[in-house]
Design an enzyme around this catalytic site. Structure first.
Site, PDB file in Angstrom:
ATOM      1  CB  CYS A  53      -0.863   0.228   1.311  1.00  0.00           C
ATOM      2  SG  CYS A  53      -1.810   1.558   1.232  1.00  0.00           S
ATOM      3  CG  ASP A  60      -2.333  -3.918  -0.602  1.00  0.00           C
ATOM      4  OD1 ASP A  60      -3.090  -4.059   0.307  1.00  0.00           O
ATOM      5  OD2 ASP A  60      -1.939  -2.658  -1.135  1.00  0.00           O
ATOM      6  CB  VAL A  75       5.749 -12.705 -21.796  1.00  0.00           C
ATOM      7  CG1 VAL A  75       4.473 -13.598 -21.134  1.00  0.00           C
ATOM      8  CG2 VAL A  75       6.530 -11.890 -20.829  1.00  0.00           C
ATOM      9  CD  GLU A  76      11.531 -17.228 -19.476  1.00  0.00           C
ATOM     10  OE1 GLU A  76      11.318 -18.175 -19.309  1.00  0.00           O
ATOM     11  OE2 GLU A  76      11.638 -16.074 -18.926  1.00  0.00           O
ATOM     12  CB  SER A  77       6.782 -18.614 -18.017  1.00  0.00           C
ATOM     13  OG  SER A  77       7.638 -19.578 -18.211  1.00  0.00           O
ATOM     14  CG  HIS A  94      -5.167  -2.929  -4.850  1.00  0.00           C
ATOM     15  ND1 HIS A  94      -6.259  -2.918  -4.170  1.00  0.00           N
ATOM     16  CD2 HIS A  94      -4.061  -3.282  -4.191  1.00  0.00           C
ATOM     17  CE1 HIS A  94      -5.907  -3.387  -2.928  1.00  0.00           C
ATOM     18  NE2 HIS A  94      -4.635  -3.552  -2.893  1.00  0.00           N
ATOM     19  CD  GLU A  95      -7.629   1.085  -7.592  1.00  0.00           C
ATOM     20  OE1 GLU A  95      -8.942   1.082  -7.122  1.00  0.00           O
ATOM     21  OE2 GLU A  95      -6.596   1.214  -7.209  1.00  0.00           O
TER      22      GLU A  95
END
Length: 162
Positions: A53, A60, A75-77, A94-95
């Site tokens: 936060c 969070d 994307v490479e994992s 969060h947004e």
């Protein structure tokens, strides 16, 4: 895959992985999509996402769902895992986390379609579930993005499963 196809991947198979605890876009790596003639989804689930936060500094927790239809790059994992891990000590709402993740991946991959959904555990009696999506402009994927955005949560789940 040939050695030429994977020559730029530095993290996969690296036994000396450096875990960065601060947001770092440069961790992300991509490889060529060998199935560009197909429309198909790639989906990642990250049930252990954490950030801080920005006001209280408290952690969070979330599950992040990432789905995309690749074009030229995937994307490479392991790099994705380390990139998401880099949010561990990153203070943001969060947004903003979800929108930044989405935009970073769009910049890296230039996918046909991409969506990121964060399902954060409740704090203070309320959960926040931001949703980001992108469809390539002037294509059917732009229309798909608009449709999915308008319909992404018609049947919301109960939050007692978190």
């Amino acid at each position: 895959m040939s050695q030429e196809e994977i020559k730029d991947l530095t993290l996969l198979g690296n036994q000396k992985t450096n875990y960065n605890f601060d947001y770092d876009l440069n961790i992300l790596e991509a490889f060529d999509n060998r199935h560009q003639d197909n429309d198909y989804f790639i989906k990642f689930n990250c049930p252990e996402f954490t950030s801080l936060c920005p006001i209280t500094g408290q952690p969070d927790f979330a599950t992040i769902y990432l789905s995309y239809i690749p074009d030229k790059k995937c994307v490479e994992s392991k790099s994705l895992k380390l990139y998401l891990f880099s949010y561990r000590n990153h203070g943001d709402f969060h947004e903003n986390c979800i929108n930044t993740i989405g935009k970073d991946l769009v910049d890296l991959l230039q996918p046909r379609y991409l969506e990121v959904w964060g399902k954060f555990t409740p704090r203070g009696g309320i959960s926040i579930d931001p949703y980001y999506n992108y469809g390539r402009p002037n294509t059917k994927y732009e229309e798909m993005a608009a449709y999915r955005l308008m319909n992404h949560d018609l049947y919301p789940e109960t939050i007692d499963n978190r």
